[in-house]
Design an enzyme around this catalytic site. Structure first.
Site, PDB file in Angstrom:
ATOM      1  N   CYS A  97       0.836  -1.209   0.000  1.00 41.71           N
ATOM      2  CA  CYS A  97       0.000   0.000   0.000  1.00 41.71           C
ATOM      3  C   CYS A  97       0.864   1.250   0.000  1.00 41.71           C
ATOM      4  O   CYS A  97       0.568   2.219  -0.724  1.00 41.71           O
ATOM      5  CB  CYS A  97      -0.931  -0.003   1.214  1.00 41.71           C
ATOM      6  SG  CYS A  97      -1.989   1.458   1.318  1.00 41.71           S
ATOM      7  N   CYS A 193      -6.171  -2.676   7.183  1.00 37.03           N
ATOM      8  CA  CYS A 193      -7.238  -1.673   7.123  1.00 37.03           C
ATOM      9  C   CYS A 193      -8.544  -2.233   6.595  1.00 37.03           C
ATOM     10  O   CYS A 193      -9.623  -1.898   7.098  1.00 37.03           O
ATOM     11  CB  CYS A 193      -6.782  -0.493   6.280  1.00 37.03           C
ATOM     12  SG  CYS A 193      -6.374  -0.913   4.569  1.00 37.03           S
TER      13      CYS A 193
END
Length: 376
Positions: A97, A193
């Site tokens: 990410c 997340c």
């Protein structure tokens, strides 16, 4: 400077916004929507985070924008996450990410808006030298996040600010309280997340249905069944439903090996170190902050997981990537995870773990042991 800050709705990026503003920069706050959850998903806090980010920007009088990178996240991060688990590996989506979203897509979007730099709330530092830019650990050793940033290069670091790099977390909280930031008491987010605080196995099963298979002990005897080997990782304690195994004690069971092809788990009880410990690992696709390795062979320290104490090792570059020989045994190097290299506070780069010389670690021929002199 004109700085685009990734404002996540947490206390760290909120204080980063405050510090940038106090330093006299022209700050524009951007909330990154990276995951599109179902509207009724109680485990995804993205909308709450967005509202908190809006409130913080308003409190500080800063411009706020939202950018949707969810398509990029699905193709560049989540797809890789699923592919790795399907192969029986343990990926680290935070590393990807950072490389693909926060310091690539977000950076491109920020520059297109006229920003000169981007900033995030990471606990890390950038130092410019005559040779280029270095990535340094955050001063707060308990919060240092350089491990997750090891795939950044010179271009990304030259355009990045880490306002919290020289701060300790208690001081960040204190500053948030002093300036009455709306996120001053907000709990830090943990875990991956897009999963949130939910059952990991149940989440993964939505995308990767698995079949039950055999659980074997280290002698090859079948002692139970599991719901799917891809749901387990090396070194995992419990969660296999083993109990009352004939001839076994009452101690905990650990995963010491797995074979997705045969859908088999290998487990050991109590002290599993003899099965999990490795002195050597092989890693692929190394990346280097400086753009090149320090040498064909070099001495440094390395971490095979976040918040691990850095371990003395020797790194040898080869055609497949690199081989890492540790002075002390390392517990359960997991294929798919990152090994990250350091020279004291300087992050050199890292690579993806492929196999180790643990008994079931994947190296067909364990390398010969050889003594090393480790100057400090």
């Amino acid at each position: 400077m004109r700085v685009a800050l990734g404002l996540s709705g947490g206390v760290d990026s909120s204080v980063a916004a405050l510090l940038l503003q106090q330093a006299g920069h022209v700050v524009e706050c951007i909330f990154m929507r990276n995951w599109r959850a179902d509207a009724d998903d109680p485990h995804c806090h993205a909308e709450t985070d967005r509202k908190d980010a809006v409130t913080v920007a308003g409190h500080l009088g800063l411009r706020f924008r939202l950018r949707d990178f969810s398509v990029d996240y699905q193709s560049e991060v989540f797809r890789h996450f699923l592919d790795e688990y399907a192969r029986g590996r343990t990926p680290n989506p935070d590393v990807l990410c950072n490389r693909e979203i926060k310091f690539k897509v977000f950076l491109q979007a920020a520059l297109a808006l006229g920003a000169e730099r981007i900033a995030t709330g990471h606990y890390a530092r950038v130092r410019e030298t005559a040779r280029g830019f270095e990535l340094l650990r955050g001063v707060d050793q308990a919060k240092d996040q350089s491990y997750f940033l090891h795939q950044l290069g010179q271009y990304e670091l030259s355009r990045t600010l880490f306002p919290l790099g020289a701060m300790h977390k208690p001081a960040v909280r204190a500053l948030a309280r002093e300036h009455a930031l709306p996120t001053q008491a907000k709990k830090d987010s943990t875990g991956i997340c897009f999963i949130g605080e939910r059952d990991f196995r149940r989440f993964l099963a939505r995308y990767l249905p698995a079949q039950p298979g055999d659980i074997l002990d280290t002698a090859g005897q079948r002692i139970g069944t599991h719901p799917g080997s891809l749901y387990f990782t090396l070194g995992q304690r419990g969660g296999m439903g083993l109990g009352g195994v004939r001839g076994a004690g009452e101690g905990a069971w650990y995963v010491v090996g797995k074979d997705v092809a045969s859908n088999t788990l290998i487990v050991a009880q109590d002290d599993a170190s003899r099965w999990l410990d490795a002195r050597t690992l092989c890693a692929s696709a190394p990346t280097w902050i400086a753009g090149r390795a320090p040498g064909d062979t070099f001495i440094c320290q390395a971490q095979i997981r976040y918040r691990q104490t850095a371990q003395d090792c020797r790194v040898q570059i080869d055609a497949a990537g690199c081989r890492v020989d540790f002075v002390q045994p390392q517990r359960a190097p997991a294929p798919g995870q990152s090994v990250v290299f350091y020279q004291d506070e300087v992050c050199l780069g890292g690579a993806t773990i492929e196999a180790s010389d643990a008994v079931f670690g994947g190296l067909l021929a364990p390398p010969e042991s050889h003594p090393m002199s480790m100057p400090r």
